[in-house]
Design a protein around this motif. Sequence first.
Motif, PDB file in Angstrom:
ATOM      1  N   LYS A  44       0.858  -1.092   0.084  1.00 52.68           N
ATOM      2  CA  LYS A  44      -0.236  -0.144   0.200  1.00 52.68           C
ATOM      3  C   LYS A  44       0.785   1.082   0.102  1.00 52.68           C
ATOM      4  O   LYS A  44       1.391   1.592   0.774  1.00 52.68           O
ATOM      5  CB  LYS A  44      -0.932   0.027   1.407  1.00 52.68           C
ATOM      6  N   LEU A  45       1.010   2.009  -1.217  1.00 50.67           N
ATOM      7  CA  LEU A  45       1.874   2.904  -1.368  1.00 50.67           C
ATOM      8  C   LEU A  45       1.510   4.433  -0.927  1.00 50.67           C
ATOM      9  O   LEU A  45       1.560   5.256  -1.477  1.00 50.67           O
ATOM     10  CB  LEU A  45       2.114   3.097  -2.812  1.00 50.67           C
ATOM     11  N   GLU A  46       1.425   4.379   0.487  1.00 51.45           N
ATOM     12  CA  GLU A  46       1.240   5.571   1.145  1.00 51.45           C
ATOM     13  C   GLU A  46       2.080   6.819   1.288  1.00 51.45           C
ATOM     14  O   GLU A  46       1.752   7.723   1.536  1.00 51.45           O
ATOM     15  CB  GLU A  46       0.517   5.324   2.583  1.00 51.45           C
ATOM     16  N   HIS A  47       3.250   6.408   0.765  1.00 56.32           N
ATOM     17  CA  HIS A  47       4.462   7.321   0.824  1.00 56.32           C
ATOM     18  C   HIS A  47       4.064   7.978  -0.338  1.00 56.32           C
ATOM     19  O   HIS A  47       4.652   9.186  -0.566  1.00 56.32           O
ATOM     20  CB  HIS A  47       5.858   6.510   0.612  1.00 56.32           C
ATOM     21  N   LEU A  48       3.191   7.809  -1.335  1.00 54.71           N
ATOM     22  CA  LEU A  48       2.761   8.729  -2.370  1.00 54.71           C
ATOM     23  C   LEU A  48       1.741   9.671  -2.124  1.00 54.71           C
ATOM     24  O   LEU A  48       1.107  10.350  -2.936  1.00 54.71           O
ATOM     25  CB  LEU A  48       2.173   7.829  -3.649  1.00 54.71           C
ATOM     26  N   GLN A  49       1.109   9.637  -0.829  1.00 50.64           N
ATOM     27  CA  GLN A  49       0.153  10.522  -0.242  1.00 50.64           C
ATOM     28  C   GLN A  49       0.629  12.020  -0.190  1.00 50.64           C
ATOM     29  O   GLN A  49       1.757  12.356  -0.326  1.00 50.64           O
ATOM     30  CB  GLN A  49      -0.324  10.116   1.214  1.00 50.64           C
ATOM     31  N   GLU A 261      18.172  -2.803   5.645  1.00 57.57           N
ATOM     32  CA  GLU A 261      18.529  -3.434   4.670  1.00 57.57           C
ATOM     33  C   GLU A 261      17.162  -3.777   3.681  1.00 57.57           C
ATOM     34  O   GLU A 261      17.119  -3.460   2.632  1.00 57.57           O
ATOM     35  CB  GLU A 261      18.642  -5.241   5.079  1.00 57.57           C
ATOM     36  N   ALA A 262      15.826  -3.551   4.312  1.00 60.47           N
ATOM     37  CA  ALA A 262      14.745  -3.738   3.668  1.00 60.47           C
ATOM     38  C   ALA A 262      14.422  -2.324   3.265  1.00 60.47           C
ATOM     39  O   ALA A 262      13.856  -2.289   1.776  1.00 60.47           O
ATOM     40  CB  ALA A 262      13.500  -3.875   4.628  1.00 60.47           C
ATOM     41  N   GLN A 263      14.795  -1.148   3.592  1.00 61.09           N
ATOM     42  CA  GLN A 263      14.859   0.064   2.753  1.00 61.09           C
ATOM     43  C   GLN A 263      15.473  -0.074   1.651  1.00 61.09           C
ATOM     44  O   GLN A 263      14.941   0.614   0.571  1.00 61.09           O
ATOM     45  CB  GLN A 263      15.392   1.241   3.836  1.00 61.09           C
ATOM     46  N   LEU A 264      16.719  -0.494   1.613  1.00 66.09           N
ATOM     47  CA  LEU A 264      17.523  -0.485   0.346  1.00 66.09           C
ATOM     48  C   LEU A 264      16.926  -1.745  -0.514  1.00 66.09           C
ATOM     49  O   LEU A 264      17.059  -1.412  -1.844  1.00 66.09           O
ATOM     50  CB  LEU A 264      19.020  -0.880   0.791  1.00 66.09           C
ATOM     51  N   VAL A 265      16.427  -2.674  -0.235  1.00 64.31           N
ATOM     52  CA  VAL A 265      15.483  -3.592  -0.929  1.00 64.31           C
ATOM     53  C   VAL A 265      14.727  -2.860  -1.863  1.00 64.31           C
ATOM     54  O   VAL A 265      14.503  -2.958  -3.064  1.00 64.31           O
ATOM     55  CB  VAL A 265      15.135  -4.723  -0.357  1.00 64.31           C
ATOM     56  N   LEU A 266      13.771  -2.095  -1.240  1.00 64.32           N
ATOM     57  CA  LEU A 266      12.612  -1.297  -1.930  1.00 64.32           C
ATOM     58  C   LEU A 266      13.225  -0.339  -2.868  1.00 64.32           C
ATOM     59  O   LEU A 266      12.744   0.158  -3.973  1.00 64.32           O
ATOM     60  CB  LEU A 266      11.837  -0.412  -0.770  1.00 64.32           C
ATOM     61  N   ALA A 278       8.940   3.256   6.885  1.00 67.40           N
ATOM     62  CA  ALA A 278       8.144   2.538   5.913  1.00 67.40           C
ATOM     63  C   ALA A 278       8.442   1.153   5.422  1.00 67.40           C
ATOM     64  O   ALA A 278       8.006   0.388   4.705  1.00 67.40           O
ATOM     65  CB  ALA A 278       8.068   3.406   4.636  1.00 67.40           C
ATOM     66  N   ALA A 279       9.947   1.130   5.737  1.00 69.04           N
ATOM     67  CA  ALA A 279      10.620  -0.138   5.288  1.00 69.04           C
ATOM     68  C   ALA A 279      10.365  -1.564   6.516  1.00 69.04           C
ATOM     69  O   ALA A 279      10.518  -2.585   6.282  1.00 69.04           O
ATOM     70  CB  ALA A 279      11.966  -0.127   5.201  1.00 69.04           C
ATOM     71  N   VAL A 280       9.910  -1.005   7.637  1.00 74.38           N
ATOM     72  CA  VAL A 280       9.745  -1.890   8.802  1.00 74.38           C
ATOM     73  C   VAL A 280       8.800  -2.971   8.550  1.00 74.38           C
ATOM     74  O   VAL A 280       9.352  -4.117   8.799  1.00 74.38           O
ATOM     75  CB  VAL A 280       9.092  -1.167   9.912  1.00 74.38           C
ATOM     76  N   PRO A 281       7.643  -2.927   7.593  1.00 79.70           N
ATOM     77  CA  PRO A 281       6.810  -4.177   7.371  1.00 79.70           C
ATOM     78  C   PRO A 281       7.555  -5.225   6.585  1.00 79.70           C
ATOM     79  O   PRO A 281       7.528  -6.370   6.805  1.00 79.70           O
ATOM     80  CB  PRO A 281       5.677  -3.550   6.760  1.00 79.70           C
ATOM     81  N   LEU A 282       8.525  -4.735   5.576  1.00 81.37           N
ATOM     82  CA  LEU A 282       9.193  -5.579   4.899  1.00 81.37           C
ATOM     83  C   LEU A 282      10.103  -6.262   5.430  1.00 81.37           C
ATOM     84  O   LEU A 282      10.421  -7.470   5.331  1.00 81.37           O
ATOM     85  CB  LEU A 282       9.767  -4.815   3.412  1.00 81.37           C
ATOM     86  N   ALA A 283      10.926  -5.573   6.663  1.00 84.41           N
ATOM     87  CA  ALA A 283      11.907  -6.258   7.376  1.00 84.41           C
ATOM     88  C   ALA A 283      11.318  -7.430   8.054  1.00 84.41           C
ATOM     89  O   ALA A 283      11.962  -8.293   8.228  1.00 84.41           O
ATOM     90  CB  ALA A 283      12.586  -5.168   8.336  1.00 84.41           C
ATOM     91  N   ALA A 284      10.173  -6.995   8.522  1.00 86.37           N
ATOM     92  CA  ALA A 284       9.303  -8.051   9.326  1.00 86.37           C
ATOM     93  C   ALA A 284       9.124  -9.280   8.370  1.00 86.37           C
ATOM     94  O   ALA A 284       9.433 -10.456   8.771  1.00 86.37           O
ATOM     95  CB  ALA A 284       8.267  -7.613   9.915  1.00 86.37           C
ATOM     96  N   LEU A 285       8.637  -9.166   7.265  1.00 87.96           N
ATOM     97  CA  LEU A 285       8.360 -10.181   6.403  1.00 87.96           C
ATOM     98  C   LEU A 285       9.685 -11.116   6.001  1.00 87.96           C
ATOM     99  O   LEU A 285       9.533 -12.203   5.983  1.00 87.96           O
ATOM    100  CB  LEU A 285       7.618  -9.760   5.192  1.00 87.96           C
ATOM    101  N   VAL A 300       3.426   0.858   3.262  1.00 88.64           N
ATOM    102  CA  VAL A 300       4.644   1.803   2.950  1.00 88.64           C
ATOM    103  C   VAL A 300       4.120   3.280   3.359  1.00 88.64           C
ATOM    104  O   VAL A 300       3.609   3.834   2.713  1.00 88.64           O
ATOM    105  CB  VAL A 300       5.042   1.460   1.619  1.00 88.64           C
ATOM    106  N   CYS A 301       4.679   3.553   4.657  1.00 87.90           N
ATOM    107  CA  CYS A 301       4.088   4.627   5.255  1.00 87.90           C
ATOM    108  C   CYS A 301       4.320   6.045   4.933  1.00 87.90           C
ATOM    109  O   CYS A 301       3.815   6.986   5.373  1.00 87.90           O
ATOM    110  CB  CYS A 301       3.839   4.585   6.805  1.00 87.90           C
ATOM    111  N   GLY A 302       5.759   6.171   4.589  1.00 88.10           N
ATOM    112  CA  GLY A 302       6.159   7.574   4.245  1.00 88.10           C
ATOM    113  C   GLY A 302       7.435   7.493   3.446  1.00 88.10           C
ATOM    114  O   GLY A 302       8.232   6.650   3.446  1.00 88.10           O
ATOM    115  N   ALA A 303       7.769   8.785   3.079  1.00 93.63           N
ATOM    116  CA  ALA A 303       8.939   8.928   2.078  1.00 93.63           C
ATOM    117  C   ALA A 303       9.518  10.313   2.225  1.00 93.63           C
ATOM    118  O   ALA A 303      10.258  10.972   1.201  1.00 93.63           O
ATOM    119  CB  ALA A 303       8.555   8.747   0.571  1.00 93.63           C
ATOM    120  N   ASN A 304       9.477  10.845   3.346  1.00 91.71           N
ATOM    121  CA  ASN A 304       9.979  12.195   3.810  1.00 91.71           C
ATOM    122  C   ASN A 304      11.638  11.868   4.127  1.00 91.71           C
ATOM    123  O   ASN A 304      11.942  11.849   5.325  1.00 91.71           O
ATOM    124  CB  ASN A 304       9.403  13.067   4.897  1.00 91.71           C
TER     125      ASN A 304
END
Length: 311
Positions: A44-49, A261-266, A278-285, A300-304
């Motif tokens: 859910k690309l909420e960083h585009l909000q 690491e998850a942030q860099l994957v994204l 915003a990368a914490v959920p992917l890190a968990a998965l 994916v909650c934010g991109a600031n």
Amino acid sequence: MNRGAIAQAADRFSRDYAHFIRRTPLLKLPGKALGVANDEVWLKLEHLQAGGSFKARGMLNRLLANPIPASGVIVASGGNAGIATAAAARELGVPCEVFVPTVCSPAKQQKLRELGAKVVVTGAVYGEALEACIARQGETGALMTHAYDQPEVVAGAGTIGREIEEQGSGLPDAVLVSVGGGGLIAGIAAWCEDRTRVIALEPQLAPTLHRAREAGGPVDVAVSGVAADSLGAKRVGAIAWDITQRWVRESHLLADEAIREAQLVLWKEFKLAVEPAAAVPLAALRAGIAADARRACLVVCGANLDPATLA
């Protein structure tokens, strides 16, 4: 907080503010694209909000639900809630004052100023900025928006849950959500109730909800680490505590290294320039949390952030 309040906010957004509050995309990928066992992963690309994070929903909802005095609005924030409040204030044509701690990144401070907000940098962490903000609000009488602990703010965040259900033609088997003060997970859990698993995720160095669960109620915790400017609330909100006690069964902590690491994957694999929170959920998965969920949704909650930090 209930689904009715969330639906009311969502309907108001779509009717009167669709130009401002975006219906952000839901990207569906095979799990193997992310190197995880799940059949399907939804992003859910909420960083585009508007304003670069999910916070815009709650802040606009708060401003629309209350009379705004001539002194405008005021907020304390690690960055994202302030940006969202400033964006909503500009949309409505009212003044905005934002208190941020020194941990707030230069990129977020610059964005606040670009939105026309008066920025006050004070205190080392969010809690100290909040104390200064409360004192100032007593002087000016401005409408205060709280980063996560007001009903209108939580209801606004909950509209994400409704969108996920609509865009996914039903809820996934699990929704993985980053937690700071808890407004995001409270809103999503209030929408989902017991109809799916909502999983709370925090950095090990900012374990606000996790420590509250251990203590049997909200407590102050020390916060630091890679996501401190967005998940740096030192105490989980009262609304979030109540809702998560009812609807959220799982709470997990992730190491800063795994989050990075998850942030860099994204970024490297999907060109999603998002902040650590915003990368914490992917890190968990990637750590095996919710591996049994056939369809898992990551908010994916934010991109600031300064994109140079991803180099």
